[in-house]
Design an enzyme around this catalytic site. Structure first.
Site, PDB file in Angstrom:
ATOM      1  N   GLU A 122     -35.881 -66.125  21.721  1.00 30.83           N
ATOM      2  CA  GLU A 122     -35.014 -65.437  22.691  1.00 30.83           C
ATOM      3  C   GLU A 122     -34.527 -66.441  23.739  1.00 30.83           C
ATOM      4  O   GLU A 122     -35.323 -67.192  24.301  1.00 30.83           O
ATOM      5  CB  GLU A 122     -35.804 -64.280  23.343  1.00 30.83           C
ATOM      6  CG  GLU A 122     -35.201 -63.694  24.607  1.00 30.83           C
ATOM      7  CD  GLU A 122     -33.781 -63.149  24.451  1.00 30.83           C
ATOM      8  OE1 GLU A 122     -33.470 -62.545  23.413  1.00 30.83           O
ATOM      9  OE2 GLU A 122     -32.972 -63.359  25.383  1.00 30.83           O
TER      10      GLU A 122
ATOM     11  N   HIS B 158     -19.635 -52.090  25.171  1.00 26.86           N
ATOM     12  CA  HIS B 158     -20.025 -51.802  23.781  1.00 26.86           C
ATOM     13  C   HIS B 158     -19.353 -52.752  22.793  1.00 26.86           C
ATOM     14  O   HIS B 158     -18.736 -52.324  21.814  1.00 26.86           O
ATOM     15  CB  HIS B 158     -19.687 -50.337  23.445  1.00 26.86           C
ATOM     16  CG  HIS B 158     -20.421 -49.361  24.306  1.00 26.86           C
ATOM     17  ND1 HIS B 158     -19.960 -48.094  24.590  1.00 26.86           N
ATOM     18  CD2 HIS B 158     -21.603 -49.476  24.967  1.00 26.86           C
ATOM     19  CE1 HIS B 158     -20.819 -47.473  25.380  1.00 26.86           C
ATOM     20  NE2 HIS B 158     -21.825 -48.295  25.631  1.00 26.86           N
TER      21      HIS B 158
ATOM     22  N   ALA C  36     -31.635 -55.044  18.582  1.00 25.47           N
ATOM     23  CA  ALA C  36     -31.920 -55.180  17.150  1.00 25.47           C
ATOM     24  C   ALA C  36     -33.080 -56.139  16.909  1.00 25.47           C
ATOM     25  O   ALA C  36     -33.941 -55.893  16.055  1.00 25.47           O
ATOM     26  CB  ALA C  36     -30.673 -55.674  16.420  1.00 25.47           C
TER      27      ALA C  36
HETATM   28  C1  LIG Z   1     -24.529 -53.411  31.287  1.00 22.12           C
HETATM   29  C2  LIG Z   1     -24.645 -52.701  29.961  1.00 22.12           C
HETATM   30  C3  LIG Z   1     -24.761 -51.310  29.939  1.00 22.12           C
HETATM   31  C4  LIG Z   1     -24.856 -50.653  28.709  1.00 22.12           C
HETATM   32  N1  LIG Z   1     -25.087 -49.300  28.694  1.00 22.12           N
HETATM   33  C5  LIG Z   1     -25.383 -48.694  27.519  1.00 22.12           C
HETATM   34  C6  LIG Z   1     -25.840 -47.356  27.485  1.00 22.12           C
HETATM   35  O1  LIG Z   1     -26.008 -46.698  28.514  1.00 22.12           O
HETATM   36  N2  LIG Z   1     -26.123 -46.806  26.272  1.00 22.12           N
HETATM   37  C7  LIG Z   1     -25.964 -47.497  25.107  1.00 22.12           C
HETATM   38  O2  LIG Z   1     -26.186 -46.923  24.035  1.00 22.12           O
HETATM   39  N3  LIG Z   1     -25.542 -48.779  25.119  1.00 22.12           N
HETATM   40  C8  LIG Z   1     -25.292 -49.401  26.293  1.00 22.12           C
HETATM   41  N4  LIG Z   1     -24.958 -50.716  26.305  1.00 22.12           N
HETATM   42  C9  LIG Z   1     -24.786 -51.408  25.018  1.00 22.12           C
HETATM   43  C10 LIG Z   1     -26.090 -51.708  24.291  1.00 22.12           C
HETATM   44  O3  LIG Z   1     -27.100 -52.099  25.188  1.00 22.12           O
HETATM   45  C11 LIG Z   1     -25.793 -52.804  23.265  1.00 22.12           C
HETATM   46  O4  LIG Z   1     -24.847 -52.313  22.345  1.00 22.12           O
HETATM   47  C12 LIG Z   1     -27.020 -53.251  22.496  1.00 22.12           C
HETATM   48  O5  LIG Z   1     -27.996 -53.773  23.353  1.00 22.12           O
HETATM   49  C13 LIG Z   1     -26.595 -54.313  21.489  1.00 22.12           C
HETATM   50  O6  LIG Z   1     -27.722 -54.723  20.789  1.00 22.12           O
HETATM   51  P1  LIG Z   1     -27.743 -56.104  20.015  1.00 22.12           P
HETATM   52  O7  LIG Z   1     -29.066 -56.205  19.393  1.00 22.12           O
HETATM   53  O8  LIG Z   1     -26.532 -56.176  19.168  1.00 22.12           O
HETATM   54  O9  LIG Z   1     -27.548 -57.233  21.127  1.00 22.12           O
HETATM   55  P2  LIG Z   1     -28.314 -57.470  22.497  1.00 22.12           P
HETATM   56  O10 LIG Z   1     -29.121 -56.286  22.865  1.00 22.12           O
HETATM   57  O11 LIG Z   1     -27.290 -57.959  23.448  1.00 22.12           O
HETATM   58  O12 LIG Z   1     -29.336 -58.631  22.149  1.00 22.12           O
HETATM   59  C14 LIG Z   1     -28.973 -59.960  21.897  1.00 22.12           C
HETATM   60  C15 LIG Z   1     -30.149 -60.833  22.310  1.00 22.12           C
HETATM   61  O13 LIG Z   1     -29.940 -62.154  21.822  1.00 22.12           O
HETATM   62  C16 LIG Z   1     -30.268 -63.082  22.835  1.00 22.12           C
HETATM   63  N5  LIG Z   1     -29.504 -64.296  22.582  1.00 22.12           N
HETATM   64  C17 LIG Z   1     -28.169 -64.472  22.695  1.00 22.12           C
HETATM   65  N6  LIG Z   1     -27.839 -65.733  22.375  1.00 22.12           N
HETATM   66  C18 LIG Z   1     -28.982 -66.369  22.029  1.00 22.12           C
HETATM   67  C19 LIG Z   1     -29.282 -67.694  21.599  1.00 22.12           C
HETATM   68  N7  LIG Z   1     -28.329 -68.623  21.471  1.00 22.12           N
HETATM   69  N8  LIG Z   1     -30.572 -68.003  21.327  1.00 22.12           N
HETATM   70  C20 LIG Z   1     -31.565 -67.071  21.450  1.00 22.12           C
HETATM   71  N9  LIG Z   1     -31.325 -65.807  21.884  1.00 22.12           N
HETATM   72  C21 LIG Z   1     -30.049 -65.459  22.157  1.00 22.12           C
HETATM   73  C22 LIG Z   1     -29.860 -62.374  24.112  1.00 22.12           C
HETATM   74  O14 LIG Z   1     -30.466 -62.948  25.244  1.00 22.12           O
HETATM   75  C23 LIG Z   1     -30.293 -60.950  23.821  1.00 22.12           C
HETATM   76  O15 LIG Z   1     -31.632 -60.731  24.183  1.00 22.12           O
HETATM   77  C24 LIG Z   1     -24.829 -51.406  27.503  1.00 22.12           C
HETATM   78  C25 LIG Z   1     -24.727 -52.792  27.535  1.00 22.12           C
HETATM   79  C26 LIG Z   1     -24.640 -53.444  28.752  1.00 22.12           C
HETATM   80  C27 LIG Z   1     -24.522 -54.944  28.764  1.00 22.12           C
END
Ligand SMILES: Cc1cc2nc3c(=O)[nH]c(=O)nc-3n(C[C@H](O)[C@H](O)[C@H](O)COP(=O)(O)OP(=O)(O)OC[C@H]3O[C@@H](n4cnc5c(N)ncnc54)[C@H](O)[C@@H]3O)c2cc1C
Length: 568
Positions: free
Chosen positions: A97, A504, A77
């Site tokens: 990040e 997820h 996101a």
């Molecule tokens: C191993 C794995 C396999 C997956 N496989 C799939 C798949 O095949 N297909 C699919 O659709 N989904 C998959 N997912 C799920 C999908 O990737 C996640 O649902 C999605 O990335 C979530 O997005 P987000 O923006 O909510 O959080 P994230 O993508 O997790 O991003 C959060 C970000 O915030 C940063 N952050 C955290 N805390 C702090 C802080 N205190 N200060 C600064 N930065 C911080 C993190 O480092 C990270 O970069 C998988 C996830 C994992 C872990």
């Protein structure tokens, strides 16, 4: 293995090294040309990477005390948010990040290395609490710690979700989040190799493709599902319903993982309106008089306050966004008081409502060695309902072209059928253990706590066993290895002992119209002005699909809401 994947991995490594300034423009250009990239394209890419690196070096050297927007977390996101808010140069955006930029390493750049991120430097390395109702099992909870977040370490499955999932969201949080809205963003965001359709995008920034049908497991999963009366569909994301058996889609192009960092963040790094700070964890928000004024982050080893003139947008994911809120005094008052954290807003729902999907592998021995795997090794899939009265699928069954995760069968001596529980009723939580940002978290997904989840999952597992034993697999299968002759109780026991997370996590800052929802329909944190959460935490319920694509759709809608609330 597909030679194209090696080429894709090599291209990604070059791109990522160039954006980090680790190779010269000349080396980058030559490397791209040697991998068959057209001269004009290679030239443009080299120019952009060089300029982006120089721009970010300058921005980091002149870090300001205030930006219009601060985006916390450059995950799925956060990357999209960084791109949208900094577009057109109308606002200054600081993206902070906690992880690094090192996406050129093989485990990220190549589509096959994703499992090796788990437990490594690119994972925040959480684990569950001992789960008492599961014999005190503790399992890892991997969370991406690198630009791109989960999209840099995930398995790249690209699935949108069923209309019924987003009908649920609309009922909870209004029409911004209904099926038409999500399907529209999904279409806008993707560039599907199979071409544009009613629900498929043809010109978006994220290249997606359908796995080839050539591997015998892919075809067998689809044919075996048909034997069970489940219809075949040619395009998994091509209709409002996900029901049916098909190949899977991935965000892979020419053998390259294409993450949110590649699609949204890196193209924006040349903008003077965007500053990216990496290896910089944000641990607390600066909240005073009911307004979020900025963040406290560890910049170069020193705690520093950076102000946000317009808004702070929390994109730290479903495990870390509630953590940052709670450390800032926004969360369940009783829990915060016990830890000595001054309560700013009592919101018991923050960190509650944690949801996840689970997968269980049922292994089958093959007659002969399995052919080399294709794509990421996961191919055919089936979505089904365990009860005709359900509005949408509650089980997904995946085919795995080889054996992964078994100590008993060698990698190429079998295949697996993996049923997933996609609409669990059990809810868990994320809680703090201390005020130190480095204190471990109590992540309690409370998997399979509800009997209804066990019942549904056992039904899905039974169907998985039938699919693995179907006629369609008779040319491949030697014997069922797991769960031979098992009854329902045996299956329930097996599931409790062997399921794994499908990664997820969602729901910990759920959006909703009701005043009890911690974020409102525009994803604003209730009780704190100028603060939004935009990531998987805001999903009130999990879709039946993987979560990457739905998170990006959420972020794209949220960007419109943010920009509309603060016109240039
Ligand atoms: C191993 C794995 C396999 C997956 N496989 C799939 C798949 O095949 N297909 C699919 O659709 N989904 C998959 N997912 C799920 C999908 O990737 C996640 O649902 C999605 O990335 C979530 O997005 P987000 O923006 O909510 O959080 P994230 O993508 O997790 O991003 C959060 C970000 O915030 C940063 N952050 C955290 N805390 C702090 C802080 N205190 N200060 C600064 N930065 C911080 C993190 O480092 C990270 O970069 C998988 C996830 C994992 C872990």
């Amino acid at each position: 293995m597909d030679r194209n994947l090696y080429r894709g991995e090599a291209i990604n490594s070059l791109i990522d090294a160039a954006y980090r300034g680790r190779i010269s423009r000349r080396t980058f250009f030559r490397g791209l040309a040697s991998l068959g990239i057209a001269t004009a394209t290679a030239y443009d890419m080299a120019e952009h990477a060089t300029f982006a690196h120089a721009n970010q070096s300058a921005q980091n050297a002149n870090l300001k005390g205030e930006y219009d927007y601060i985006v916390v977390g450059a995950g799925a996101a956060g990357c999209l948010m960084a791109h949208r808010l900094s577009q057109g140069g109308r606002a200054s955006v600081l993206v902070i990040e906690g992880g690094g930029t090192n996406i050129e390493q093989e485990k990220i750049s190549g589509p096959l290395g994703w499992p090796t991120n788990i437990g490594s430097d690119t994972d925040w390395c959480h684990k569950t609490v001992p789960m008492a109702h599961l014999g005190n099992r503790v399992i890892p909870v991997p969370v991406g710690k690198v630009i791109g977040g989960g999209s840099s370490i995930n398995a790249m499955m690209w699935l949108r979700g069923d209309k019924a999932d987003f009908d649920e969201w609309e009922a909870k949080a209004g029409p911004n989040w209904g099926f038409d809205a999500i399907a529209g963003r999904f279409k806008k965001l993707e560039r599907y190799a199979g071409g544009e359709g009613q629900y498929r995008g043809g010109s978006g920034p994220i290249p997606t493709q359908t796995t080839a049908l050539s591997h015998p497991v892919t075809r067998a999963v689809i044919e075996a599902s048909k034997e069970q009366g489940i219809p075949e569909k040619s395009n998994i994301n091509g209709s409002a319903s996900m029901l049916g058996a098909s190949q899977t889609d991935h965000n892979i192009e020419n053998g390259r993982r294409v993450s949110a960092a590649h699609c949204f963040l890196m193209p924006a790094l040349s903008r003077s309106s965007l500053t990216l700070l990496t290896d910089t964890p944000v641990w607390r928000l600066d909240i005073a008089n009911g307004t979020c004024r900025g963040v406290f982050a560890t910049v170069g080893g020193q705690e520093r306050r950076i102000a946000a003139a317009k808004e702070v947008v929390l994109c730290a994911g479903a495990i870390h966004s509630p953590k940052i809120l709670m450390l800032s005094g926004v969360g369940p008052a009783e829990h915060l008081r016990k830890l000595g954290i001054p309560v700013i807003v009592d919101r018991p729902e923050i960190g509650a409502n944690l949801q996840d999907h689970v997968l269980t592998r049922i292994y089958f021995r093959s007659k002969t060695k399995m052919p080399a795997f294709e794509g990421t090794g996961v191919s055919g899939t089936t979505y089904l309902k365990t009860s005709a009265s359900l509005p949408g699928p509650d089980i997904q069954i995946l085919g795995r072209q080889n054996v992964f995760g078994s100590a008993d069968i060698k990698f190429d001596e079998g295949y697996a059928i993996m049923p997933g529980l996609m609409k669990a009723k059990s809810r868990g939580s994320v809680r703090l253990t201390g005020t130190d940002p480095d204190s471990p978290l109590l992540v309690d997904p409370n998997y399979l706590a509800e009997q209804a989840d066990i019942d549904t999952y056992v039904a899905g597992m039974q169907l998985g066993i039938e699919i693995g034993n179907a006629r369609a697999f008779s040319d491949i299968r030697s014997e069922q290895f797991s769960l031979r002759g098992a009854n329902k109780a045996d299956i329930a026991d097996f599931v409790r002992k062997t399921f794994v997370t499908y990664f997820h996590y969602a729901g910990t800052c759920a959006m909703g119209k009701e005043s009890t929802a911690p974020v409102d329909e525009a994803l604003r944190v209730r009780g704190v002005d100028r603060l939004r959460v935009v990531d998987a935490s805001v999903m009130p319920t999990l879709p039946c699909s993987n979560t990457h694509a739905p998170v990006l759709a959420i972020a794209d809608i949220a960007a419109d809401l943010i920009l509309a609330s603060s016109p240039a």
